[in-house]
Write a protein that holds these residues in place. Sequence first.
Motif, PDB file in Angstrom:
ATOM      1  N   ILE A   8       0.844  -1.604  -0.081  1.00  0.00           N
ATOM      2  CA  ILE A   8       0.166  -0.093   0.145  1.00  0.00           C
ATOM      3  C   ILE A   8       0.906   1.203  -0.372  1.00  0.00           C
ATOM      4  O   ILE A   8       0.347   2.326  -0.734  1.00  0.00           O
ATOM      5  N   GLY A   9       1.602   1.584   0.652  1.00  0.00           N
ATOM      6  CA  GLY A   9       2.380   2.105   0.954  1.00  0.00           C
ATOM      7  C   GLY A   9       2.341   3.734   0.738  1.00  0.00           C
ATOM      8  O   GLY A   9       1.256   3.811   2.039  1.00  0.00           O
ATOM      9  N   GLU A  10       2.936   4.533  -0.637  1.00  0.00           N
ATOM     10  CA  GLU A  10       2.319   6.339  -0.072  1.00  0.00           C
ATOM     11  C   GLU A  10       0.710   6.159  -0.239  1.00  0.00           C
ATOM     12  O   GLU A  10       0.106   7.272  -0.120  1.00  0.00           O
ATOM     13  N   ARG A  11      -0.410   4.695  -0.426  1.00  0.00           N
ATOM     14  CA  ARG A  11      -1.666   5.426  -0.919  1.00  0.00           C
ATOM     15  C   ARG A  11      -2.576   5.190   0.358  1.00  0.00           C
ATOM     16  O   ARG A  11      -3.155   5.970   0.760  1.00  0.00           O
ATOM     17  N   PHE A  12      -1.529   4.616   1.562  1.00  0.00           N
ATOM     18  CA  PHE A  12      -2.413   4.647   3.225  1.00  0.00           C
ATOM     19  C   PHE A  12      -1.358   6.364   3.714  1.00  0.00           C
ATOM     20  O   PHE A  12      -2.185   6.424   4.297  1.00  0.00           O
ATOM     21  N   VAL A  13      -0.382   6.897   3.066  1.00  0.00           N
ATOM     22  CA  VAL A  13      -0.738   8.095   3.510  1.00  0.00           C
ATOM     23  C   VAL A  13      -1.406   9.022   3.164  1.00  0.00           C
ATOM     24  O   VAL A  13      -1.633   9.745   4.161  1.00  0.00           O
ATOM     25  N   GLU A  14      -1.790   8.476   1.499  1.00  0.00           N
ATOM     26  CA  GLU A  14      -2.602   9.579   1.779  1.00  0.00           C
ATOM     27  C   GLU A  14      -4.284   9.513   2.460  1.00  0.00           C
ATOM     28  O   GLU A  14      -4.082  10.305   2.211  1.00  0.00           O
ATOM     29  N   ALA A  15      -4.262   8.499   2.336  1.00  0.00           N
ATOM     30  CA  ALA A  15      -5.461   7.988   3.340  1.00  0.00           C
ATOM     31  C   ALA A  15      -5.657   8.795   4.472  1.00  0.00           C
ATOM     32  O   ALA A  15      -6.553   9.205   4.538  1.00  0.00           O
ATOM     33  N   LYS A  16      -4.542   8.144   5.289  1.00  0.00           N
ATOM     34  CA  LYS A  16      -4.733   9.209   6.763  1.00  0.00           C
ATOM     35  C   LYS A  16      -5.278  10.702   6.579  1.00  0.00           C
ATOM     36  O   LYS A  16      -5.484  11.055   7.489  1.00  0.00           O
ATOM     37  N   THR A  17      -4.081  11.190   5.157  1.00  0.00           N
ATOM     38  CA  THR A  17      -4.784  12.857   5.690  1.00  0.00           C
ATOM     39  C   THR A  17      -5.193  13.466   4.016  1.00  0.00           C
ATOM     40  O   THR A  17      -5.656  14.354   5.366  1.00  0.00           O
ATOM     41  N   ALA A  19      -8.784  11.142   4.613  1.00  0.00           N
ATOM     42  CA  ALA A  19      -9.616  10.614   5.012  1.00  0.00           C
ATOM     43  C   ALA A  19     -10.656  11.569   6.614  1.00  0.00           C
ATOM     44  O   ALA A  19      -9.953  11.352   7.575  1.00  0.00           O
ATOM     45  N   ALA A  20     -12.166  11.527   5.888  1.00  0.00           N
ATOM     46  CA  ALA A  20     -12.521  11.847   7.169  1.00  0.00           C
ATOM     47  C   ALA A  20     -12.642  11.288   8.656  1.00  0.00           C
ATOM     48  O   ALA A  20     -12.649  11.469   9.959  1.00  0.00           O
ATOM     49  N   PHE A  21     -12.540   9.915   8.765  1.00  0.00           N
ATOM     50  CA  PHE A  21     -12.445   8.149   9.543  1.00  0.00           C
ATOM     51  C   PHE A  21     -10.853   8.674  10.308  1.00  0.00           C
ATOM     52  O   PHE A  21     -11.440   8.786  11.725  1.00  0.00           O
ATOM     53  N   ASP A 211     -22.697   2.205   5.338  1.00  0.00           N
ATOM     54  CA  ASP A 211     -21.913   2.643   3.966  1.00  0.00           C
ATOM     55  C   ASP A 211     -20.680   3.440   4.545  1.00  0.00           C
ATOM     56  O   ASP A 211     -21.173   5.011   4.853  1.00  0.00           O
ATOM     57  N   TRP A 212     -19.162   3.775   4.936  1.00  0.00           N
ATOM     58  CA  TRP A 212     -18.729   4.806   5.176  1.00  0.00           C
ATOM     59  C   TRP A 212     -17.863   5.161   4.190  1.00  0.00           C
ATOM     60  O   TRP A 212     -16.762   6.003   4.304  1.00  0.00           O
ATOM     61  N   SER A 213     -17.869   5.076   3.128  1.00  0.00           N
ATOM     62  CA  SER A 213     -17.763   5.867   2.010  1.00  0.00           C
ATOM     63  C   SER A 213     -17.693   6.568   1.808  1.00  0.00           C
ATOM     64  O   SER A 213     -16.485   7.223   1.369  1.00  0.00           O
ATOM     65  N   PRO A 214     -18.009   8.565   2.545  1.00  0.00           N
ATOM     66  CA  PRO A 214     -18.310   9.227   2.206  1.00  0.00           C
ATOM     67  C   PRO A 214     -16.915   9.775   3.353  1.00  0.00           C
ATOM     68  O   PRO A 214     -16.607  11.291   3.578  1.00  0.00           O
ATOM     69  N   TYR A 215     -16.692   8.878   3.605  1.00  0.00           N
ATOM     70  CA  TYR A 215     -15.485   9.489   5.392  1.00  0.00           C
ATOM     71  C   TYR A 215     -14.103   8.112   4.580  1.00  0.00           C
ATOM     72  O   TYR A 215     -13.167   8.129   5.413  1.00  0.00           O
ATOM     73  N   GLY A 216     -13.795   7.826   3.872  1.00  0.00           N
ATOM     74  CA  GLY A 216     -12.608   7.435   3.003  1.00  0.00           C
ATOM     75  C   GLY A 216     -12.459   6.173   3.436  1.00  0.00           C
ATOM     76  O   GLY A 216     -11.519   5.857   3.119  1.00  0.00           O
ATOM     77  N   LEU A 236     -10.366   4.971  -0.018  1.00  0.00           N
ATOM     78  CA  LEU A 236     -10.807   5.507  -1.208  1.00  0.00           C
ATOM     79  C   LEU A 236      -9.990   6.260  -2.126  1.00  0.00           C
ATOM     80  O   LEU A 236      -9.868   7.958  -1.585  1.00  0.00           O
ATOM     81  N   THR A 237      -8.910   5.896  -2.167  1.00  0.00           N
ATOM     82  CA  THR A 237      -7.265   7.145  -2.408  1.00  0.00           C
ATOM     83  C   THR A 237      -8.158   6.580  -3.836  1.00  0.00           C
ATOM     84  O   THR A 237      -8.721   6.353  -4.909  1.00  0.00           O
ATOM     85  N   LYS A 238      -6.830   7.113  -4.688  1.00  0.00           N
ATOM     86  CA  LYS A 238      -6.796   7.799  -6.310  1.00  0.00           C
ATOM     87  C   LYS A 238      -6.016   6.633  -6.926  1.00  0.00           C
ATOM     88  O   LYS A 238      -4.442   7.242  -6.522  1.00  0.00           O
ATOM     89  N   PRO A 239      -5.830   5.575  -7.331  1.00  0.00           N
ATOM     90  CA  PRO A 239      -6.984   4.500  -6.810  1.00  0.00           C
ATOM     91  C   PRO A 239      -7.521   3.992  -6.419  1.00  0.00           C
ATOM     92  O   PRO A 239      -6.314   3.840  -4.960  1.00  0.00           O
ATOM     93  N   PRO A 240      -7.557   3.383  -5.943  1.00  0.00           N
ATOM     94  CA  PRO A 240      -8.319   2.766  -3.979  1.00  0.00           C
ATOM     95  C   PRO A 240      -6.991   1.818  -3.797  1.00  0.00           C
ATOM     96  O   PRO A 240      -6.757   0.832  -4.754  1.00  0.00           O
ATOM     97  N   ALA A 241      -6.844   1.316  -2.803  1.00  0.00           N
ATOM     98  CA  ALA A 241      -5.666   0.956  -2.043  1.00  0.00           C
ATOM     99  C   ALA A 241      -6.712  -0.243  -1.179  1.00  0.00           C
ATOM    100  O   ALA A 241      -7.651  -0.323   0.009  1.00  0.00           O
ATOM    101  N   ASP A 242      -6.310  -1.873  -1.411  1.00  0.00           N
ATOM    102  CA  ASP A 242      -7.468  -2.797  -1.615  1.00  0.00           C
ATOM    103  C   ASP A 242      -6.312  -2.884   0.039  1.00  0.00           C
ATOM    104  O   ASP A 242      -5.056  -3.209   0.111  1.00  0.00           O
ATOM    105  N   PHE A 243      -7.932  -3.345   1.286  1.00  0.00           N
ATOM    106  CA  PHE A 243      -6.741  -3.885   2.651  1.00  0.00           C
ATOM    107  C   PHE A 243      -7.550  -4.958   2.816  1.00  0.00           C
ATOM    108  O   PHE A 243      -9.222  -4.693   3.005  1.00  0.00           O
TER     109      PHE A 243
END
Length: 300
Positions: A8-17, A19-21, A211-216, A236-243
């Motif tokens: 996941i790497g940098e896409r996790f950083v994107e999600a963390k910075t 995403a509302a959750f 559905d938590w999609s609005p929160y990332g 829900l990054t661009k593209p989404p990161a599966d985990f």
Amino acid sequence: MRFQYDTIGERFVEAKTTAAFAAADTHTLLGALDALGGVRGLDTIDLACGYGYNTRLLARGGARRAVGVDISEEMIRLARAHGVIGGGGVGALEGAVGAVRPVGAADAADAAGAADAAGGPGAAGAAGAAGAAAGAAGDTGAAPAVEYVVADAARLPQMGPFDLATAVYLFNQAADRSSLHAMFRSIRANLREGGRLLAIVPNAGAYPHVDWSPYGVRIVDRVLEGDAPLLKAQFLTKPPADFEFREWAHADFAEAAVEAGFSTVGWQPNRTPPAEGARDDAYWTAYRAWPISSLMTCTA
């Protein structure tokens, strides 16, 4: 699942910075640290540190020692690359989450210079591996050096004793009940008597009702297998990161904590940041009705 954050790497950083959750989780953790009186002078360990945001936050708050542990070598590489959080970075994040800084953070913010983004959930990695600490890059001397260690939270070496452990989305990475209990035992063994554990843990039972999609984040499947259901999800990054993660019940966490020797176990609801812009009162009210996580508090 064990090494998924290496990919996941940098896409996790994107999600963390973004995403509302994640903003709600940070707001919740900062509130708990503030309620404890801050971290100044404490020896602290941040498990499942990801790319080290919470570890650096502990250092900025005045912790005497701040150690970040993750199972992912990639997350630890990113953590070391980000260095110590600076006045601009922590101020921006705390402004976004509406949080009060832990005691001593304001003084450190004036002296620190390097900016940072944010950090978070991973898991903790290979026992005995590299345990070597890396001094935080870009540190101006206002905060202590941050140590980062690749280690498995279920088989932690003796690294303490610590006064405080934080764990954001660690325990849901336990593949089975044995691993879950081992994580709690390892943490307890590294805490002083009276030490605290603050853990952000997922709430069970939401999928497929919420559905938590609005929160990332989005849960896409729930597979019944092993000791706890396996949830397949996406940041829900661009593209989404599966985990993936395990859907343990709060009772499972509490049982493991008591078995490990923690004297008290408590729960606090997730706290949300102040309403602002598109994230208005209605937005956060809907989230509080069924939030992704809760705060687990334990006393050694």
